[in-house]
Design a protein around this motif. Structure first.
Motif, PDB file in Angstrom:
ATOM      1  N   GLN A   1       0.698  -1.481   0.070  1.00 50.87           N
ATOM      2  CA  GLN A   1       0.455  -0.049   0.368  1.00 50.87           C
ATOM      3  C   GLN A   1       0.804   1.211  -0.486  1.00 50.87           C
ATOM      4  O   GLN A   1       1.907   1.180  -0.445  1.00 50.87           O
ATOM      5  CB  GLN A   1      -0.700   0.099   1.246  1.00 50.87           C
ATOM      6  CG  GLN A   1      -2.063  -1.384   0.377  1.00 50.87           C
ATOM      7  CD  GLN A   1      -2.567  -1.603   1.936  1.00 50.87           C
ATOM      8  OE1 GLN A   1      -3.135  -1.242   2.620  1.00 50.87           O
ATOM      9  NE2 GLN A   1      -2.979  -2.526   2.275  1.00 50.87           N
ATOM     10  N   CYS A   2      -0.283   2.234   0.321  1.00 49.97           N
ATOM     11  CA  CYS A   2       0.933   3.637   0.193  1.00 49.97           C
ATOM     12  C   CYS A   2       1.995   3.440   0.853  1.00 49.97           C
ATOM     13  O   CYS A   2       2.851   3.626   0.161  1.00 49.97           O
ATOM     14  CB  CYS A   2       0.111   4.508   0.961  1.00 49.97           C
ATOM     15  SG  CYS A   2      -0.327   4.724   2.607  1.00 49.97           S
ATOM     16  N   ALA A   3       3.087   3.551   2.148  1.00 49.40           N
ATOM     17  CA  ALA A   3       3.988   3.926   2.334  1.00 49.40           C
ATOM     18  C   ALA A   3       4.714   2.253   1.847  1.00 49.40           C
ATOM     19  O   ALA A   3       6.082   2.438   2.281  1.00 49.40           O
ATOM     20  CB  ALA A   3       3.826   3.135   4.711  1.00 49.40           C
ATOM     21  N   ASP A   4       4.423   1.190   1.753  1.00 47.50           N
ATOM     22  CA  ASP A   4       4.718  -0.038   1.794  1.00 47.50           C
ATOM     23  C   ASP A   4       5.347   0.027   0.198  1.00 47.50           C
ATOM     24  O   ASP A   4       6.905  -0.124   0.093  1.00 47.50           O
ATOM     25  CB  ASP A   4       3.800  -0.981   1.658  1.00 47.50           C
ATOM     26  CG  ASP A   4       2.958  -1.577   2.984  1.00 47.50           C
ATOM     27  OD1 ASP A   4       3.601  -0.969   3.536  1.00 47.50           O
ATOM     28  OD2 ASP A   4       2.041  -1.660   2.915  1.00 47.50           O
TER      29      ASP A   4
ATOM     30  N   TYR B   1       3.975  -4.954   9.364  1.00 47.82           N
ATOM     31  CA  TYR B   1       4.330  -4.303  10.765  1.00 47.82           C
ATOM     32  C   TYR B   1       4.391  -3.068  10.611  1.00 47.82           C
ATOM     33  O   TYR B   1       5.096  -2.536  11.617  1.00 47.82           O
ATOM     34  CB  TYR B   1       4.987  -5.381  11.401  1.00 47.82           C
ATOM     35  CG  TYR B   1       4.435  -6.406  11.654  1.00 47.82           C
ATOM     36  CD1 TYR B   1       2.994  -7.011  13.248  1.00 47.82           C
ATOM     37  CD2 TYR B   1       4.805  -7.773  11.408  1.00 47.82           C
ATOM     38  CE1 TYR B   1       2.856  -8.106  13.207  1.00 47.82           C
ATOM     39  CE2 TYR B   1       4.418  -9.281  11.337  1.00 47.82           C
ATOM     40  CZ  TYR B   1       3.487  -8.516  12.417  1.00 47.82           C
ATOM     41  OH  TYR B   1       3.184 -10.445  12.340  1.00 47.82           O
ATOM     42  N   ALA B   2       5.278  -2.514   9.644  1.00 47.13           N
ATOM     43  CA  ALA B   2       4.778  -0.780   8.924  1.00 47.13           C
ATOM     44  C   ALA B   2       3.882  -0.046   8.954  1.00 47.13           C
ATOM     45  O   ALA B   2       3.791  -0.932   7.711  1.00 47.13           O
ATOM     46  CB  ALA B   2       6.719  -0.455   9.213  1.00 47.13           C
ATOM     47  N   GLY B   3       4.430   0.935   8.681  1.00 46.72           N
ATOM     48  CA  GLY B   3       3.485   1.395   7.605  1.00 46.72           C
ATOM     49  C   GLY B   3       3.734   3.329   8.260  1.00 46.72           C
ATOM     50  O   GLY B   3       5.027   3.600   8.206  1.00 46.72           O
ATOM     51  N   THR B   4       2.697   3.728   7.364  1.00 41.93           N
ATOM     52  CA  THR B   4       2.851   5.555   7.797  1.00 41.93           C
ATOM     53  C   THR B   4       2.941   6.069   8.938  1.00 41.93           C
ATOM     54  O   THR B   4       3.898   6.873   8.915  1.00 41.93           O
ATOM     55  CB  THR B   4       1.910   5.977   7.101  1.00 41.93           C
ATOM     56  OG1 THR B   4       1.796   5.709   5.654  1.00 41.93           O
ATOM     57  CG2 THR B   4       1.572   7.580   6.670  1.00 41.93           C
ATOM     58  N   ALA B   5       2.910   5.727   9.974  1.00 39.38           N
ATOM     59  CA  ALA B   5       2.918   6.032  11.460  1.00 39.38           C
ATOM     60  C   ALA B   5       4.070   5.830  12.046  1.00 39.38           C
ATOM     61  O   ALA B   5       4.589   6.333  12.248  1.00 39.38           O
ATOM     62  CB  ALA B   5       1.862   5.627  11.558  1.00 39.38           C
ATOM     63  N   SER B   6       5.002   4.012  11.578  1.00 41.85           N
ATOM     64  CA  SER B   6       6.174   3.882  11.324  1.00 41.85           C
ATOM     65  C   SER B   6       7.296   4.798  10.985  1.00 41.85           C
ATOM     66  O   SER B   6       8.005   5.144  12.140  1.00 41.85           O
ATOM     67  CB  SER B   6       6.110   3.180  11.882  1.00 41.85           C
ATOM     68  OG  SER B   6       6.369   2.300  10.230  1.00 41.85           O
ATOM     69  N   LEU B   7       6.646   5.157   9.841  1.00 37.21           N
ATOM     70  CA  LEU B   7       8.265   6.035   9.352  1.00 37.21           C
ATOM     71  C   LEU B   7       7.857   7.317   9.307  1.00 37.21           C
ATOM     72  O   LEU B   7       8.634   8.463  10.041  1.00 37.21           O
ATOM     73  CB  LEU B   7       7.705   6.275   7.706  1.00 37.21           C
ATOM     74  CG  LEU B   7       7.740   5.103   6.634  1.00 37.21           C
ATOM     75  CD1 LEU B   7       6.821   5.035   5.519  1.00 37.21           C
ATOM     76  CD2 LEU B   7       9.281   4.883   6.926  1.00 37.21           C
TER      77      LEU B   7
ATOM     78  N   PHE C   1      -4.304   5.976  11.314  1.00 39.42           N
ATOM     79  CA  PHE C   1      -4.634   5.339  11.130  1.00 39.42           C
ATOM     80  C   PHE C   1      -5.764   4.837  10.793  1.00 39.42           C
ATOM     81  O   PHE C   1      -6.406   5.209  11.173  1.00 39.42           O
ATOM     82  CB  PHE C   1      -4.543   3.951  12.277  1.00 39.42           C
ATOM     83  CG  PHE C   1      -3.046   3.932  13.079  1.00 39.42           C
ATOM     84  CD1 PHE C   1      -1.999   3.180  12.457  1.00 39.42           C
ATOM     85  CD2 PHE C   1      -2.495   4.687  14.039  1.00 39.42           C
ATOM     86  CE1 PHE C   1      -0.964   2.697  12.757  1.00 39.42           C
ATOM     87  CE2 PHE C   1      -1.063   4.742  14.555  1.00 39.42           C
ATOM     88  CZ  PHE C   1      -0.920   3.818  14.521  1.00 39.42           C
ATOM     89  N   PRO C   2      -6.223   5.323   9.027  1.00 33.11           N
ATOM     90  CA  PRO C   2      -5.133   5.415   8.322  1.00 33.11           C
ATOM     91  C   PRO C   2      -4.706   7.542   8.050  1.00 33.11           C
ATOM     92  O   PRO C   2      -4.848   7.849   8.467  1.00 33.11           O
ATOM     93  CB  PRO C   2      -5.456   5.484   6.834  1.00 33.11           C
ATOM     94  CG  PRO C   2      -6.944   5.871   7.243  1.00 33.11           C
ATOM     95  CD  PRO C   2      -7.349   5.233   8.599  1.00 33.11           C
TER      96      PRO C   2
ATOM     97  N   GLY D   1       2.034   4.951  -3.858  1.00 27.34           N
ATOM     98  CA  GLY D   1       1.039   4.027  -3.721  1.00 27.34           C
ATOM     99  C   GLY D   1      -0.005   4.640  -3.098  1.00 27.34           C
ATOM    100  O   GLY D   1      -0.754   6.065  -2.569  1.00 27.34           O
ATOM    101  N   ASN D   2      -1.068   3.750  -2.930  1.00 26.54           N
ATOM    102  CA  ASN D   2      -1.760   3.868  -2.512  1.00 26.54           C
ATOM    103  C   ASN D   2      -2.874   2.454  -1.670  1.00 26.54           C
ATOM    104  O   ASN D   2      -2.607   1.582  -2.065  1.00 26.54           O
ATOM    105  CB  ASN D   2      -3.049   4.424  -3.297  1.00 26.54           C
ATOM    106  CG  ASN D   2      -4.050   5.407  -2.990  1.00 26.54           C
ATOM    107  OD1 ASN D   2      -4.304   5.672  -1.816  1.00 26.54           O
ATOM    108  ND2 ASN D   2      -4.849   6.153  -3.941  1.00 26.54           N
ATOM    109  N   THR D   3      -4.006   2.903  -1.480  1.00 27.07           N
ATOM    110  CA  THR D   3      -4.523   1.789  -0.999  1.00 27.07           C
ATOM    111  C   THR D   3      -6.323   1.844  -1.182  1.00 27.07           C
ATOM    112  O   THR D   3      -6.631   2.450  -1.654  1.00 27.07           O
ATOM    113  CB  THR D   3      -5.232   1.992   0.637  1.00 27.07           C
ATOM    114  OG1 THR D   3      -3.739   1.887   1.651  1.00 27.07           O
ATOM    115  CG2 THR D   3      -6.184   1.013   1.161  1.00 27.07           C
TER     116      THR D   3
END
Length: 292
Positions: free
Chosen positions: A117-120, A192-198, A221-222, A246-248
């Motif tokens: 998805q977006c962050a991924d 386990y990672a994403g926008t918040a973790s970045l 989230f999101p 990228g997107n969801t």
């Protein structure tokens, strides 16, 4: 009857073009950008271009900012693109509902598992750059829990044991440094990672210091995140930027149009404390982060 229909259509158009935010400030609707672009916007797109640098032309008076050869900046700027006009495809093979948002689709596969998805998508681009430039020891990302997971540890056979927000790593697999295992590692990161973790992990960047590879982020989230893939400047020091996302649901990574300033689209200009409107997301604050 025709006259009545025209009047109703006109009123509907006015309604769509004007809206207000929670503070009563008047905002433009993205539909305005589409209509205005049809009649008056200059065309900065070279349909024959097969990379970001060859697809998007530079407005008069601007030049591309120079970066070292083999840098992450040059890697992104020269990223290969699919043929002009191809649609954005979701991970399941369906077409994304909004096909008018983009001027290019990056040449990067979309896994059918729906995880990218977006962050991924941006973490994948960064990880592949480090892999391709023999900097594998730098590949690593922080989980939302705050625990760091490196490619080196994963390749050596260590796997996370996750219980709620508690994560511990244990050697449970044989060492495997293959490219296939690298993508299994990325699937773990995507989980386990994403926008918040970045947002939590990476250093924040002021607008005056932005470079290619920096990311516009709205944590949550999101949340959402987009990446700068080119930068140009003029003699006054004014700079314009290209954004990709990228997107969801998981889908093709695309280069975004600018519906709020169609006269420079797909280029964007950022200003401190001013919101940023992109076709798929409204960032109420211009917050940027940078990969380490």
């Amino acid at each position: 009857m025709k006259k009545t229909v025209i009047i109703i259509a006109g009123l509907l158009l006015i309604f769509l073009l004007v809206r207000t935010n929670s503070k009563g400030k008047q905002l433009t609707n993205h539909i305005k950008g589409v209509i205005h672009k049809t009649f008056s916007s200059p065309d900065y797109i070279n349909k024959n271009g097969d990379s970001i640098v060859t697809r998007v032309k530079v407005p008069k008076g601007y030049r591309r900012v120079l970066y070292p050869k083999h840098s992450f900046q040059e890697y992104l700027r020269n990223y290969p693109l699919k043929k002009y006009g191809v649609p954005i495809i979701n991970y399941d093979g369906s077409r994304y509902f909004a096909q008018h948002w983009h001027d290019a689709v990056l040449e990067i596969p979309v896994p059918k598992n729906g995880l990218q998805q977006c962050a991924d998508a941006l973490m994948r681009i960064r990880a592949e750059y480090l892999w391709n430039t023999n900097q594998k020891q730098k590949i690593g990302f922080q989980f939302t829990s705050g625990h760091y997971c490196s490619w080196e540890k994963y390749a050596a056979g260590f796997r996370p044991r996750v219980k709620g927000n508690t994560v511990s790593f244990h050697k449970t697999a044989a060492p495997n440094y293959s490219k296939a295992n690298f993508y299994k590692y990325l699937n773990l990161i995507f989980t386990y990672a994403g926008t918040a973790s970045l947002y939590a992990e990476l250093p924040k960047v002021a607008i005056k210091n932005l470079t290619i590879g920096d990311m516009l982020v709205k944590p949550g989230f999101p949340g959402h995140i987009e990446i700068i893939v080119d930068v140009i400047t003029n003699e006054k020091g004014e700079r314009l930027f290209l954004l990709a996302q990228g997107n969801t649901p998981a889908q093709n990574i695309c280069l975004l149009k600018n519906f709020e300033a169609t006269e420079i689209s797909p280029w964007y200009q950022f200003k401190e404390d001013e919101p940023v409107y992109t076709p798929s997301y409204y960032f109420d604050k211009p917050i940027f982060v940078r990969f380490k």
